[in-house]
Scaffold this motif. Structure first.
Motif, PDB file in Angstrom:
ATOM      1  N   PHE A  40     -36.525  26.772   0.130  1.00  0.00           N
ATOM      2  CA  PHE A  40     -36.160  26.575  -1.265  1.00  0.00           C
ATOM      3  C   PHE A  40     -34.827  25.868  -1.466  1.00  0.00           C
ATOM      4  O   PHE A  40     -34.649  25.129  -2.407  1.00  0.00           O
ATOM      5  CB  PHE A  40     -36.131  27.920  -1.999  1.00  0.00           C
ATOM      6  N   SER A  41     -33.860  26.151  -0.606  1.00  0.00           N
ATOM      7  CA  SER A  41     -32.533  25.577  -0.734  1.00  0.00           C
ATOM      8  C   SER A  41     -32.018  25.264   0.655  1.00  0.00           C
ATOM      9  O   SER A  41     -32.236  26.042   1.588  1.00  0.00           O
ATOM     10  CB  SER A  41     -31.608  26.575  -1.445  1.00  0.00           C
ATOM     11  N   VAL A  42     -31.326  24.138   0.801  1.00  0.00           N
ATOM     12  CA  VAL A  42     -30.841  23.674   2.099  1.00  0.00           C
ATOM     13  C   VAL A  42     -29.389  23.256   1.945  1.00  0.00           C
ATOM     14  O   VAL A  42     -29.050  22.533   1.009  1.00  0.00           O
ATOM     15  CB  VAL A  42     -31.673  22.465   2.589  1.00  0.00           C
ATOM     16  N   ARG A  43     -28.530  23.675   2.884  1.00  0.00           N
ATOM     17  CA  ARG A  43     -27.127  23.273   2.816  1.00  0.00           C
ATOM     18  C   ARG A  43     -26.545  23.132   4.224  1.00  0.00           C
ATOM     19  O   ARG A  43     -26.345  24.122   4.918  1.00  0.00           O
ATOM     20  CB  ARG A  43     -26.321  24.317   2.043  1.00  0.00           C
ATOM     21  N   PRO A  44     -26.281  21.892   4.670  1.00  0.00           N
ATOM     22  CA  PRO A  44     -25.600  21.695   5.960  1.00  0.00           C
ATOM     23  C   PRO A  44     -24.185  22.274   5.905  1.00  0.00           C
ATOM     24  O   PRO A  44     -23.559  22.302   4.845  1.00  0.00           O
ATOM     25  CB  PRO A  44     -25.543  20.170   6.109  1.00  0.00           C
ATOM     26  N   ASP A  45     -23.674  22.724   7.066  1.00  0.00           N
ATOM     27  CA  ASP A  45     -22.308  23.250   7.101  1.00  0.00           C
ATOM     28  C   ASP A  45     -21.410  22.381   7.980  1.00  0.00           C
ATOM     29  O   ASP A  45     -21.878  21.441   8.628  1.00  0.00           O
ATOM     30  CB  ASP A  45     -22.288  24.721   7.531  1.00  0.00           C
ATOM     31  N   ALA A  46     -20.135  22.700   8.003  1.00  0.00           N
ATOM     32  CA  ALA A  46     -19.153  21.903   8.741  1.00  0.00           C
ATOM     33  C   ALA A  46     -19.343  22.001  10.255  1.00  0.00           C
ATOM     34  O   ALA A  46     -18.884  21.136  10.998  1.00  0.00           O
ATOM     35  CB  ALA A  46     -17.739  22.337   8.362  1.00  0.00           C
ATOM     36  N   ALA A  47     -20.027  23.033  10.738  1.00  0.00           N
ATOM     37  CA  ALA A  47     -20.233  23.227  12.172  1.00  0.00           C
ATOM     38  C   ALA A  47     -21.447  22.463  12.704  1.00  0.00           C
ATOM     39  O   ALA A  47     -21.742  22.523  13.897  1.00  0.00           O
ATOM     40  CB  ALA A  47     -20.385  24.713  12.474  1.00  0.00           C
ATOM     41  N   GLY A  48     -22.175  21.775  11.826  1.00  0.00           N
ATOM     42  CA  GLY A  48     -23.348  21.023  12.264  1.00  0.00           C
ATOM     43  C   GLY A  48     -24.656  21.772  12.119  1.00  0.00           C
ATOM     44  O   GLY A  48     -25.716  21.248  12.451  1.00  0.00           O
ATOM     45  N   GLY A  49     -24.610  22.991  11.621  1.00  0.00           N
ATOM     46  CA  GLY A  49     -25.822  23.762  11.377  1.00  0.00           C
ATOM     47  C   GLY A  49     -26.286  23.585   9.943  1.00  0.00           C
ATOM     48  O   GLY A  49     -25.673  22.865   9.155  1.00  0.00           O
ATOM     49  N   VAL A  50     -27.377  24.263   9.623  1.00  0.00           N
ATOM     50  CA  VAL A  50     -27.940  24.178   8.278  1.00  0.00           C
ATOM     51  C   VAL A  50     -28.313  25.584   7.810  1.00  0.00           C
ATOM     52  O   VAL A  50     -29.032  26.304   8.502  1.00  0.00           O
ATOM     53  CB  VAL A  50     -29.193  23.267   8.244  1.00  0.00           C
ATOM     54  N   HIS A  73     -27.852  39.815   6.263  1.00  0.00           N
ATOM     55  CA  HIS A  73     -29.080  39.771   5.453  1.00  0.00           C
ATOM     56  C   HIS A  73     -28.745  39.582   3.977  1.00  0.00           C
ATOM     57  O   HIS A  73     -27.964  40.332   3.393  1.00  0.00           O
ATOM     58  CB  HIS A  73     -29.894  41.053   5.632  1.00  0.00           C
ATOM     59  N   VAL A  74     -29.359  38.549   3.393  1.00  0.00           N
ATOM     60  CA  VAL A  74     -29.246  38.299   1.955  1.00  0.00           C
ATOM     61  C   VAL A  74     -30.645  37.949   1.460  1.00  0.00           C
ATOM     62  O   VAL A  74     -31.323  37.108   2.055  1.00  0.00           O
ATOM     63  CB  VAL A  74     -28.273  37.141   1.645  1.00  0.00           C
ATOM     64  N   HIS A  75     -31.066  38.579   0.375  1.00  0.00           N
ATOM     65  CA  HIS A  75     -32.400  38.344  -0.186  1.00  0.00           C
ATOM     66  C   HIS A  75     -32.269  37.772  -1.598  1.00  0.00           C
ATOM     67  O   HIS A  75     -31.303  38.007  -2.299  1.00  0.00           O
ATOM     68  CB  HIS A  75     -33.194  39.650  -0.229  1.00  0.00           C
ATOM     69  N   GLY A  76     -33.282  37.027  -2.007  1.00  0.00           N
ATOM     70  CA  GLY A  76     -33.318  36.480  -3.360  1.00  0.00           C
ATOM     71  C   GLY A  76     -32.446  35.241  -3.508  1.00  0.00           C
ATOM     72  O   GLY A  76     -31.961  34.954  -4.597  1.00  0.00           O
ATOM     73  N   VAL A  77     -32.260  34.490  -2.421  1.00  0.00           N
ATOM     74  CA  VAL A  77     -31.353  33.344  -2.415  1.00  0.00           C
ATOM     75  C   VAL A  77     -31.926  32.194  -3.241  1.00  0.00           C
ATOM     76  O   VAL A  77     -33.031  31.716  -2.990  1.00  0.00           O
ATOM     77  CB  VAL A  77     -31.075  32.870  -0.979  1.00  0.00           C
ATOM     78  N   LYS A  78     -31.146  31.763  -4.228  1.00  0.00           N
ATOM     79  CA  LYS A  78     -31.542  30.665  -5.111  1.00  0.00           C
ATOM     80  C   LYS A  78     -30.805  29.367  -4.795  1.00  0.00           C
ATOM     81  O   LYS A  78     -31.346  28.280  -4.946  1.00  0.00           O
ATOM     82  CB  LYS A  78     -31.275  31.033  -6.577  1.00  0.00           C
ATOM     83  N   THR A  79     -29.531  29.465  -4.392  1.00  0.00           N
ATOM     84  CA  THR A  79     -28.716  28.278  -4.160  1.00  0.00           C
ATOM     85  C   THR A  79     -27.629  28.589  -3.140  1.00  0.00           C
ATOM     86  O   THR A  79     -27.212  29.746  -3.006  1.00  0.00           O
ATOM     87  CB  THR A  79     -28.126  27.756  -5.487  1.00  0.00           C
ATOM     88  N   LEU A  80     -27.178  27.550  -2.432  1.00  0.00           N
ATOM     89  CA  LEU A  80     -26.188  27.703  -1.365  1.00  0.00           C
ATOM     90  C   LEU A  80     -25.116  26.624  -1.476  1.00  0.00           C
ATOM     91  O   LEU A  80     -25.398  25.507  -1.912  1.00  0.00           O
ATOM     92  CB  LEU A  80     -26.865  27.570   0.004  1.00  0.00           C
ATOM     93  N   LEU A  81     -23.915  26.948  -1.004  1.00  0.00           N
ATOM     94  CA  LEU A  81     -22.839  25.970  -0.934  1.00  0.00           C
ATOM     95  C   LEU A  81     -21.971  26.323   0.270  1.00  0.00           C
ATOM     96  O   LEU A  81     -21.414  27.420   0.339  1.00  0.00           O
ATOM     97  CB  LEU A  81     -21.992  25.984  -2.212  1.00  0.00           C
TER      98      LEU A  81
END
Length: 168
Positions: A40-50, A73-81
């Motif tokens: 549902f939501s995708v966000r690359p990070d500074a370490a090269g992971g996603v 553990h986090v549930h119900g994730v709608k958005t990431l930054l």
């Protein structure tokens, strides 16, 4: 979402996590425990992971080799930054959380945040994080403080914030 190397990361409903790079589309399989290949939501990070919200809106991490459930553990994730310093902001159907150094912090009234669904996150050029909610309230996080902005006529069904785009 675009990573620092210019690759485009794509979350799809049924096709899992995909990366478009150098004219080629690659697909990365979800763990077998995941019910479907919904991302549902995708966000690359500074370490090269996603970081990704997948399956039943749970938090997952792709380390470059495989996708695994997040150690937090986090549930119900709608958005990431993702932060430049390794932290992650997580908007969920229940509110706002931050993950830093493997620790989860759920924002609440003591932080100046009234729990509500968070649907949009964006970073401003000055480093402030903007948070959009389902009832139309927009928050700005800067210097460790949250400030709320809400249109006086906001109604949950008519003013939900679905995306924030900051230009500057």
């Amino acid at each position: 979402a675009e990573d620092p190397a210019g690759a485009l990361w794509i979350g799809s409903l049924g096709g899992g996590l995909q990366r478009y790079r150098d004219g080629r589309l690659e697909r990365f399989p979800m763990p077998s425990a995941a019910a479907d290949s919904f991302v549902f939501s995708v966000r690359p990070d500074a370490a090269g992971g996603v970081w990704l919200s997948a399956d039943r809106e749970d938090l997952y991490y792709f380390d470059g080799r495989r996708i695994r459930p997040s150690p937090v553990h986090v549930h119900g994730v709608k958005t990431l930054l993702a932060d430049q310093d390794g932290g992650l902001w997580v908007g969920t159907k229940a509110g706002l959380s931050g993950i830093k150094d493997g620790r989860l912090h759920a924002f609440g009234p003591a932080d100046g945040f009234e729990p509500r669904d968070v649907r949009a996150l964006a970073r401003a050029p000055d480093g402030a994080v903007w948070i959009g909610t389902g009832d139309g309230t927009i928050y700005r996080h800067a210097n460790g403080r949250l400030t709320a902005f809400r249109p006086p006529d906001a109604q949950p069904l008519h003013h939900a914030v679905g995306e924030l785009v900051l230009v500057g």
